[in-house]
Design an enzyme around this catalytic site. Structure first.
Site, PDB file in Angstrom:
ATOM      1  CB  SER A   1      -0.898   0.017   1.243  1.00 46.88           C
ATOM      2  OG  SER A   1      -1.563   1.263   1.383  1.00 46.88           O
TER       3      SER A   1
ATOM      4  CE1 TYR B   1      -4.691  -1.940   4.979  1.00 42.05           C
ATOM      5  CE2 TYR B   1      -3.608   0.129   4.433  1.00 42.05           C
ATOM      6  CZ  TYR B   1      -4.220  -1.037   4.039  1.00 42.05           C
ATOM      7  OH  TYR B   1      -4.365  -1.311   2.694  1.00 42.05           O
TER       8      TYR B   1
END
Length: 291
Positions: free
Chosen positions: A183, A196
């Protein structure tokens, strides 16, 4: 596919996790009408976790149109999305199967691999794509972290990648590939996504490590680092206000569509085009830097 420079954002909306495609406004573009295959993955056998919707669905459609048979792994609540994805795989003339699994335990990961190999008859490509975060009500900040949610983030994003890879290795031969989903958060973490972002940075490290470990076996390991992509995870885990401006921070001024990410996964899975590519992380971020 949205490419309009006057894009003004998404309507404010919320769902409950894990989220469903049909409840999104607008629905994402997975390449249903646009992706054209060229035989890059003919005859390959692929497993995609989180393959029912979002990036996973777009990758499943692209892989099928490139000639691969596909198993998608999804949660029970995602059955409607899974059925839609399977229909697109079958329309491409390929075999499609689904495995229902919550990948937050090592045994569930092992069982998912076994089921996928049984249905496909082997395995050539493993896409570790399932992911989870939760930022609503500041639950992604250090003050708002809750053990149950943090455990789910770590187990879904990080440890599942390890256990799935470990279980898949006996079935992967020379020329096989593993593709992890990283990501932009691994490079430019948001202040409200501490858990995250940490898992995605760890996935980058794992990708580099596994590329070194598995290279001698002829297995390539790479990752794709998406930027803000319009998937069910967004309205399911963000506040309506966050959703309304989702993607506006990218240099292209908008969120990406799953169909815009899938070609990177196709390239990395291709035994011809990416035969010497391992340990790499491809950013698909709308201009946000991945360095």
């Amino acid at each position: 596919m949205t490419t309009d420079d006057t894009w003004q954002g998404f309507p404010a909306q919320e769902q409950h996790p894990p989220g469903l495609t049909g409840e999104m406004t607008p629905e994402p573009d997975h390449g249903e009408q646009s992706y054209v295959g060229h035989g890059r993955l003919n005859g390959l056998l692929a497993m995609i976790t989180g393959g029912d919707s979002g990036i996973g669905r777009a990758v499943a459609i692209a892989y099928a149109r490139e000639g691969a048979d596909v198993v998608i792994v999804h949660l029970p609540e995602e059955q409607p999305d899974a059925e839609a994805t399977l229909s697109w795989i079958e329309r491409a003339g390929r075999r499609g199967f689904s495995v229902v699994a919550d990948l937050t335990s090592a045994q569930a990961c092992r069982n998912a691999i076994s089921a996928a190999v049984e249905r496909l008859g082997g395995l050539d490509v493993l896409v570790n794509n399932a992911g989870f975060h939760y930022t609503r009500n500041d639950r992604g900040t250090i003050d708002g972290l809750e053990p149950e949610l943090v455990d789910r983030v770590i187990q879904t994003n990080l440890t599942a990648t390890l256990w799935l890879t470990q279980a898949a290795l006996p079935h992967l031969g020379p020329g096989a590939s593993i593709i992890n989903t990283s990501s932009i958060q691994a490079y430019d973490p948001s202040g409200n996504m501490v858990d995250y972002a940490g898992t995605k940075a760890a996935i980058n490290s794992i990708t580099a490590n596994l590329a070194q470990q598995l290279g001698p076996r002829g297995i390539r390991v790479n990752a794709v680092a998406p930027g803000p992509i319009w998937t069910p995870l967004q309205p399911a885990t963000r506040s309506a206000e966050e959703v309304s401006r989702f993607g506006s921070n990218s240099p292209l001024g908008r969120a990406g569509q799953p169909a815009e990410v899938a070609p990177a996964y196709v390239y990395l899975a291709s035994p011809l085009e990416a035969s010497y590519v391992s340990g790499s992380i491809i950013g698909v971020t709308g201009g946000l830097p991945t360095f």
